[in-house]
Write a protein that holds these residues in place. Structure first.
Motif, short mmCIF file in Angstrom:
data_model
loop_
_atom_site.label_atom_id
_atom_site.label_comp_id
_atom_site.label_asym_id
_atom_site.label_seq_id
_atom_site.Cartn_x
_atom_site.Cartn_y
_atom_site.Cartn_z
N PHE A 85 67.03 27.47 21.49
CA PHE A 85 65.75 26.99 20.99
C PHE A 85 65.32 25.69 21.66
O PHE A 85 65.99 24.66 21.54
CB PHE A 85 65.83 26.78 19.48
CG PHE A 85 66.35 27.98 18.75
CD1 PHE A 85 65.53 29.08 18.51
CD2 PHE A 85 67.67 28.03 18.32
CE1 PHE A 85 66.02 30.20 17.85
CE2 PHE A 85 68.16 29.15 17.66
CZ PHE A 85 67.33 30.24 17.43
N ARG A 87 63.41 23.17 21.02
CA ARG A 87 62.71 22.51 19.92
C ARG A 87 62.86 20.99 20.00
O ARG A 87 63.95 20.49 20.25
CB ARG A 87 63.27 23.01 18.57
CG ARG A 87 62.91 24.44 18.27
CD ARG A 87 63.62 24.98 17.04
NE ARG A 87 63.76 24.01 15.95
CZ ARG A 87 64.25 24.34 14.75
NH1 ARG A 87 64.61 25.60 14.50
NH2 ARG A 87 64.37 23.42 13.81
N ASP A 88 61.76 20.29 19.76
CA ASP A 88 61.80 18.84 19.84
C ASP A 88 62.75 18.24 18.80
O ASP A 88 63.43 17.24 19.08
CB ASP A 88 60.40 18.26 19.62
CG ASP A 88 59.56 18.28 20.89
OD1 ASP A 88 60.06 18.78 21.92
OD2 ASP A 88 58.41 17.81 20.86
#
Length: 216
Positions: A85, A87-88
């Motif tokens: 992922f 994702r931040d």
């Protein structure tokens, strides 16, 4: 430099097997595997690997917390988050925990091997697009003469400033050495001085400092 030793932490056995095959085919030693965050912490302490490839979503303890505990225990391993992922929240949590890099599982074999070698050499895996996201998150646009820790910094030498600017372009120590026609050991000394003078915990924080102070 001798081949780095790697601990693979991932709850999927097939993923660990695939990584092992790729790394060992390139002469990198896989010293152990872990299927949970708790196992990763225990085996990092017992096996003392150069690098830990750490998944995020694992049973018992997630990879972010496992990373934090491994480093707080005094391990000299570089931890690279390897996740599906992009994702931040994972990225920033990993950096806050002290991770040296962030890699996606769809990375090719050459990228995986390169990541292991870069992390083992003490370099951070700072792809330009990741660096931009880090800078945006930490308010790099505020060009204030403060260090990453908020304390006034001694001035960098001209050569240290050169090294820091190149760090901010995601160059490794070896690449900086070639660019500046100096030895890699000299680059490491400059990086150490930069971290001390800017009050930065690691290379990521130093790059943030460079952007905040309009040096990059």
């Amino acid at each position: 430099m001798s081949a780095p030793s790697i601990l693979l932490a991932d709850d999927h056995a097939t993923m660990r097997a695939g990584f092992r095959m790729i790394l060992e085919a390139s002469g990198i030693e896989v010293v152990g595997e872990a299927a949970t965050g708790v196992e990763a912490v225990e085996r990092a302490a017992h096996l003392a690997p150069d690098v830990v490839f750490m998944d995020v979503q694992m049973p018992d303890m997630d990879g972010i917390e496992a990373t934090r505990r491994i480093l707080e225990a005094g391990s000299r391993a570089s931890v690279v988050i390897v996740t599906t992922f992009d994702r931040d929240d994972y990225l920033f949590a990993a950096l806050d925990a002290g991770a040296s890099g962030f890699l996606l599982k769809n990375a090719g074999p050459e990228e995986l091997v390169q990541a292991a070698r870069i992390a083992a050499s003490g370099d951070a895996l700072l792809a330009p697009e990741v660096t931009r996201r880090v800078i945006k998150r930490y308010g790099a646009a505020e060009h204030m003469p403060v260090t990453a820790s908020g304390e006034f910094s001694a001035e960098l030498t001209e050569r240290e400033a050169d090294v820091l600017r190149l760090l901010a372009t995601a160059m490794s120590n070896a690449e900086i050495a070639r660019e500046l026609y100096i030895g890699e050991a000299t680059v490491k000394t400059h990086v150490s001085n930069i971290l001390q003078k800017t009050g930065s915990r690691d290379r990521v924080a130093a790059v943030v400092w460079a952007y905040r102070n309009a040096m990059a």
